[in-house]
Enzyme design. Structure first.
Site, PDB file in Angstrom:
ATOM      1  N   HIS A  98       0.836  -1.209   0.000  1.00 33.59           N
ATOM      2  CA  HIS A  98       0.000   0.000   0.000  1.00 33.59           C
ATOM      3  C   HIS A  98       0.866   1.252   0.000  1.00 33.59           C
ATOM      4  CE1 HIS A  98      -3.245  -2.678   0.959  1.00 33.59           C
ATOM      5  NE2 HIS A  98      -2.703  -3.018   2.096  1.00 33.59           N
ATOM      6  N   GLU A 116      -1.941  -0.493   8.044  1.00 33.62           N
ATOM      7  CA  GLU A 116      -2.862  -1.463   8.625  1.00 33.62           C
ATOM      8  C   GLU A 116      -2.128  -2.356   9.611  1.00 33.62           C
ATOM      9  OE1 GLU A 116      -3.988  -3.239   4.883  1.00 33.62           O
ATOM     10  OE2 GLU A 116      -2.837  -5.039   5.287  1.00 33.62           O
ATOM     11  N   HIS A 173       3.106  -7.639   1.680  1.00 33.09           N
ATOM     12  CA  HIS A 173       2.401  -8.489   2.635  1.00 33.09           C
ATOM     13  C   HIS A 173       1.300  -9.308   1.969  1.00 33.09           C
ATOM     14  CE1 HIS A 173      -0.047  -4.844   2.396  1.00 33.09           C
ATOM     15  NE2 HIS A 173      -1.090  -5.567   2.783  1.00 33.09           N
ATOM     16  N   ARG A 193      -1.166  -4.644  -6.339  1.00 33.47           N
ATOM     17  CA  ARG A 193      -0.899  -6.082  -6.381  1.00 33.47           C
ATOM     18  C   ARG A 193       0.459  -6.310  -7.040  1.00 33.47           C
ATOM     19  NH1 ARG A 193      -5.420  -7.932  -9.063  1.00 33.47           N
ATOM     20  NH2 ARG A 193      -6.602  -8.048  -7.142  1.00 33.47           N
TER      21      ARG A 193
HETATM   22 ZN    ZN Z   1      -3.056  -4.791   3.000  1.00 39.35          ZN
END
Ligand code: ZN
Length: 314
Positions: A98, A116, A173, A193
């Site tokens: 991200h 996150e 991740h 991605r």
């Molecule tokens: Zn994520």
């Protein structure tokens, strides 16, 4: 209006990698065998939770945020800043990264970036998770991606139920199959991605975002040891602060009998992740999500249950 607990009906999502646990173990009334995510406390346009009962029954969380800012301590944000999800991965998820706020602001139409963190609710005994990578510098990262040396690049680390992982922007991740997690994140859905294990969906590979991924991946990655922390053995009946950063502060509360704590934050977003009990006379069980508003005062909980809570510190 008097301060009351604000329970939310979450929004569940169907995903090819989802399963049945969110219905069968958490009780969400959703059909299908492909339920991947429960957006438990969310004001995101792709899944805006609805107040279940009480004074604000039927209102969306996004409406509460804009019309009753005093419930959240009148924080200086244009939207509810967090998103709490439960994710049931029955298959390996694609490997992602991200952006931070600054990058998303410029490249994603003013969206927030995404920081996150994950609390592992359940996983296999020999489970692993993808966090970080093994490239020592930018050049090596680019070469490994260009050559498709994914096995060498991607770092998998062992995890156990009760582990906590912070995922800063720029961290590579992914969740592996048979992992159930609670995710606390910024209110954003911006994901790049990097790698999808070469899989096909409807005969085609899913879109990758290699250039943007390379723009944002942090090199070198944080060490494997620094990335995973066990929080399965914290003091009981106490609001344990488990992580704090600029974007959120996360707590764990394991109730065994009775617990009492002061709601001294702008708000607390609470999710019952195991067991059952009551909070100020309201019966709660695994799968319930609620907000404890600003200046609520003392919170009394009883029963046998675990909660993950979050807030934003002004
Ligand atoms: Zn994520």
């Amino acid at each position: 209006m008097e301060k009351e607990l604000i329970f939310l009906d979450p929004v569940c999502k169907h995903n090819i990698w989802g399963g049945v646990k969110l219905r069968e173990a958490f009780g969400y009334p959703v059909e299908g065998n492909d339920i991947g995510e429960c957006w438990g406390i969310s004001a995101h346009p792709e899944g805006d939770g609805t107040v279940r009962d009480g004074a604000y029954k039927g209102r969306k969380l996004s409406e509460l945020w804009s019309e009753y800012p005093e419930l959240f301590g009148s924080l200086p944000y244009d939207r509810y800043p967090l998103l709490t999800k439960i994710i049931d991965a029955q298959d390996d998820l694609s490997i992602q990264v991200h952006p931070d706020d600054a990058y998303a602001q410029v490249h994603e139409n003013g969206s927030l970036g995404k920081t996150e963190c994950w609390y592992i609710l359940d996983c296999r005994e020999d489970a692993t998770i993808v966090i970080g990578h093994n490239a020592k510098d930018e050049d090596e990262l680019k070469a490994m991606v260009a050559d498709g040396r994914w096995q060498e690049l991607i770092r998998e680390v062992p995890i156990r139920k009760g582990d906590f992982l912070q995922i800063d922007p720029g961290t590579v991740h992914a969740i592996k199959a048979d992992t159930l997690i609670l995710e606390t994140q910024q209110n954003s859905a911006i994901t790049y991605r990097l790698y999808d294990y070469g899989r096909l969906q409807n005969g085609k590979p899913r879109e990758l975002h290699i250039d943007k991924s390379l723009d944002v991946i942090t090199v070198p990655a944080k060490s494997a040891k620094e990335s995973v922390q066990s929080i399965s053995d914290l003091p009981k009946n106490k609001l344990n602060r488990i992580y704090g950063c600029e974007k959120y502060t996360v707590f764990k509360l394991d109730v065994d009998g009775s617990a009492e704590f002061a709601q001294s934050f702008s708000f607390l977003a609470a999710s019952v992740v195991d067991g059952e009990g009551s909070v100020d006379g309201k019966t709660v069980r695994k799968g319930d999500h609620f907000i404890i508003p600003f200046e609520y005062g003392e919170v009394k909980a009883s029963g046998q249950m675990s909660l993950i809570l979050s807030t934003v510190e002004a």
